[in-house]
Design a protein around this motif. Sequence first.
Motif, PDB file in Angstrom:
ATOM      1  N   ALA A 118      -4.242  -9.874   3.589  1.00  0.00           N
ATOM      2  CA  ALA A 118      -4.684  -8.678   4.325  1.00  0.00           C
ATOM      3  C   ALA A 118      -3.876  -7.425   4.289  1.00  0.00           C
ATOM      4  O   ALA A 118      -4.033  -6.282   4.083  1.00  0.00           O
ATOM      5  CB  ALA A 118      -5.129  -8.998   5.667  1.00  0.00           C
ATOM      6  N   ARG A 119      -2.448  -7.693   4.437  1.00  0.00           N
ATOM      7  CA  ARG A 119      -1.385  -6.685   4.554  1.00  0.00           C
ATOM      8  C   ARG A 119      -1.450  -6.018   3.057  1.00  0.00           C
ATOM      9  O   ARG A 119      -1.285  -4.816   2.990  1.00  0.00           O
ATOM     10  CB  ARG A 119       0.083  -7.329   4.870  1.00  0.00           C
ATOM     11  N   THR A 120      -1.534  -6.810   2.210  1.00  0.00           N
ATOM     12  CA  THR A 120      -1.507  -6.206   0.790  1.00  0.00           C
ATOM     13  C   THR A 120      -2.749  -5.217   0.709  1.00  0.00           C
ATOM     14  O   THR A 120      -2.574  -4.021  -0.091  1.00  0.00           O
ATOM     15  CB  THR A 120      -1.666  -7.269  -0.340  1.00  0.00           C
ATOM     16  N   ILE A 121      -4.015  -5.611   1.143  1.00  0.00           N
ATOM     17  CA  ILE A 121      -4.968  -4.732   0.767  1.00  0.00           C
ATOM     18  C   ILE A 121      -4.776  -3.390   1.542  1.00  0.00           C
ATOM     19  O   ILE A 121      -5.011  -2.368   0.918  1.00  0.00           O
ATOM     20  CB  ILE A 121      -6.208  -5.350   1.442  1.00  0.00           C
ATOM     21  N   VAL A 122      -4.370  -3.504   2.796  1.00  0.00           N
ATOM     22  CA  VAL A 122      -3.749  -2.479   3.601  1.00  0.00           C
ATOM     23  C   VAL A 122      -2.976  -1.465   2.943  1.00  0.00           C
ATOM     24  O   VAL A 122      -2.924  -0.213   2.663  1.00  0.00           O
ATOM     25  CB  VAL A 122      -3.236  -2.557   4.720  1.00  0.00           C
ATOM     26  N   GLU A 123      -1.815  -1.953   2.192  1.00  0.00           N
ATOM     27  CA  GLU A 123      -0.830  -1.193   1.440  1.00  0.00           C
ATOM     28  C   GLU A 123      -1.654  -0.664   0.067  1.00  0.00           C
ATOM     29  O   GLU A 123      -1.231   0.586  -0.421  1.00  0.00           O
ATOM     30  CB  GLU A 123       0.148  -2.114   0.772  1.00  0.00           C
ATOM     31  N   VAL A 124      -2.578  -1.526  -0.549  1.00  0.00           N
ATOM     32  CA  VAL A 124      -3.009  -0.992  -1.957  1.00  0.00           C
ATOM     33  C   VAL A 124      -3.941   0.198  -1.248  1.00  0.00           C
ATOM     34  O   VAL A 124      -3.885   1.198  -1.867  1.00  0.00           O
ATOM     35  CB  VAL A 124      -3.968  -2.007  -2.442  1.00  0.00           C
ATOM     36  N   CYS A 125      -4.696   0.341  -0.075  1.00  0.00           N
ATOM     37  CA  CYS A 125      -5.461   1.370   0.185  1.00  0.00           C
ATOM     38  C   CYS A 125      -4.805   2.640   0.605  1.00  0.00           C
ATOM     39  O   CYS A 125      -4.887   3.613   0.355  1.00  0.00           O
ATOM     40  CB  CYS A 125      -6.290   1.043   1.706  1.00  0.00           C
ATOM     41  N   ARG A 126      -3.534   2.419   1.090  1.00  0.00           N
ATOM     42  CA  ARG A 126      -2.636   3.416   1.319  1.00  0.00           C
ATOM     43  C   ARG A 126      -2.037   4.217  -0.013  1.00  0.00           C
ATOM     44  O   ARG A 126      -1.831   5.439   0.007  1.00  0.00           O
ATOM     45  CB  ARG A 126      -1.028   2.856   2.139  1.00  0.00           C
ATOM     46  N   GLY A 127      -1.862   3.240  -0.871  1.00  0.00           N
ATOM     47  CA  GLY A 127      -1.438   3.664  -2.166  1.00  0.00           C
ATOM     48  C   GLY A 127      -2.718   4.572  -2.721  1.00  0.00           C
ATOM     49  O   GLY A 127      -2.263   5.614  -3.318  1.00  0.00           O
ATOM     50  N   GLU A 128      -3.916   4.140  -2.586  1.00  0.00           N
ATOM     51  CA  GLU A 128      -4.817   5.027  -3.194  1.00  0.00           C
ATOM     52  C   GLU A 128      -4.932   6.344  -2.463  1.00  0.00           C
ATOM     53  O   GLU A 128      -5.372   7.186  -3.113  1.00  0.00           O
ATOM     54  CB  GLU A 128      -6.258   4.240  -3.188  1.00  0.00           C
TER      55      GLU A 128
END
Lengths: 320, 320
Positions: B136-146
């Motif tokens: 879940a944390r990884t997806i949050v970070e991926v979204c931030r990256g996007e």
Amino acid sequence: MKLKAMYSFLNADLQLVEKELEAATQSDYSLLSSAALHLLQAGGKRIRPVFVLLSGKFGEYDIQRIKHVAVALELIHMASLVHDDVIDDAEMRRGRETIKAKWDNRFAMYTGDYIFARSLEWMTRLNNPLAHRILARTIVEVCRGEIEQIKDKYRFDQTLRCYLRRIKRKTALLIAVSCQLGAIAANAPKEVADRLYLFGYYVGMSFQITDDILDFIGTQEQLGKPAGSDLLQGNVTLPVLFAMENVHAKEKIVRVHPHTSADEMNEIITLIKQTGAIEQSYAMSDRYLQKAFAVLETLPKNKARSALYEVAKYIGKRKF
Amino acid sequence: MKLKAMYSFLNADLQLVEKELEAATQSDYSLLSSAALHLLQAGGKRIRPVFVLLSGKFGEYDIQRIKHVAVALELIHMASLVHDDVIDDAEMRRGRETIKAKWDNRFAMYTGDYIFARSLEWMTRLNNPLAHRILARTIVEVCRGEIEQIKDKYRFDQTLRCYLRRIKRKTALLIAVSCQLGAIAANAPKEVADRLYLFGYYVGMSFQITDDILDFIGTQEQLGKPAGSDLLQGNVTLPVLFAMENVHAKEKIVRVHPHTSADEMNEIITLIKQTGAIEQSYAMSDRYLQKAFAVLETLPKNKARSALYEVAKYIGKRKF
């Protein structure tokens, strides 16, 4: 009775949830934070957190645990609103500009993604794999509901069953799961959690049907958008389905397209009201509500049960 | 050596993962299934599942458990590609039409949402709250990256640090977490999982830098799109940052906008190559690769370690 008065004993806990919601939507990237804050401040009834907390009262209620569930459910709801506004090309929601209007579609897409992801992140603060699984499955179903909604737009030949399945995925499921997860987070017995799920499902169906009715009978001021907006956007809701049982009304309705004029829309709205479709829809909403009450009767009698009864009655019969 | 030959001992397990991927993207709504299948069939290296499985070999490897992690990581990657194509307005990916081109942006948005959610659902089949939390944390970070990627478009004054942080979130993190979660799913010691995370991070950085180099030196046939597409879309990558240390090149580069002609772009690409920026970028990619190798040296020696070494070398130095 005003909505908030029905669960005034939760006030302090709901304030805590509100603070957590603010924390959950913050990020080190200010544009994203302000978009999320814009959304938070637009308000809303916070109905899902209320259902989570009230359901938690049927077990070992601990606000420090259950708040994570309440935040997660409200975040999913917020994320789906952001993405819905992209799909519906909506400029306004709750009387405020939408994220896609204030910024743009692309930014709204990633803001929605971010809030979805945060929801799951928040949920995993609860050390309960079952709760994680239920939440993940719920998001899958919500996404399916959203996709179905695009597919079914302007499809005037759809069945009642098709409509009911769509509003289940779009609305009822999230309320059902709010109740279920509230109970699970409080370690309530499985049977109690299952019944609360069913209660939430019936309330959610009633809630969405009422919402779909209000789109026709509300004023622009109450709705924050012109009456009949759902139909204009191609959403075939329950009053429309009932109205189309009248051949004359059907002829007019099936011709609705994205650029139907306001005058024509007003004529169609009047026609829909004349068919008795509004009353028929209210009757169906009420049948769901009665089923919800029946489930509630089987649960232990306590303050939360009374509050759930009042809240369900309110949102099933609300006028705006 | 061909990529697949480096881990031929995983062939049967990777076929199982492929079958699970097909199952995970199926739905009862045929349009969604065909969109997801379209995406699956476009292929890709399935690099993330490979890292998951190889990392699992450092613990009690059980394909029936670890396959869920492999599927979840590949699905997140697929979902982010679908949303990236919306943002980049991309018509083609891997030589095939994108979902947004074949259907439309709205459908692509919900397809991406659906695949994201399925990823989390699949992950929760593993009864491990820590793994859920990390994902879940990884997806949050991926979204931030996007989101950062949108914000940083055509910002030619950005720093190297800004670029590195962006590619960390966009690419390196997902590979790092693939390694970490593979180890966690196999109950490997925490220290081993942490080192594998670090290895994956370094490999991921090298991988993305190489990707950004290939955008300039690849042919249209190899890339499936014209060379320099990243820059044309406003993505300021490492070769661009190095090239802008040359005043003459910088003058030309900062004038790039979405409608810069193909001839002008070709001129700029030639200029970038002449500054030595490609060699400088390769050197940085290689430094990350060497760090990855150094981490690998500290891990127990086995067949998986040798394979990780080969795979890392391959994707860090690949020519297309």
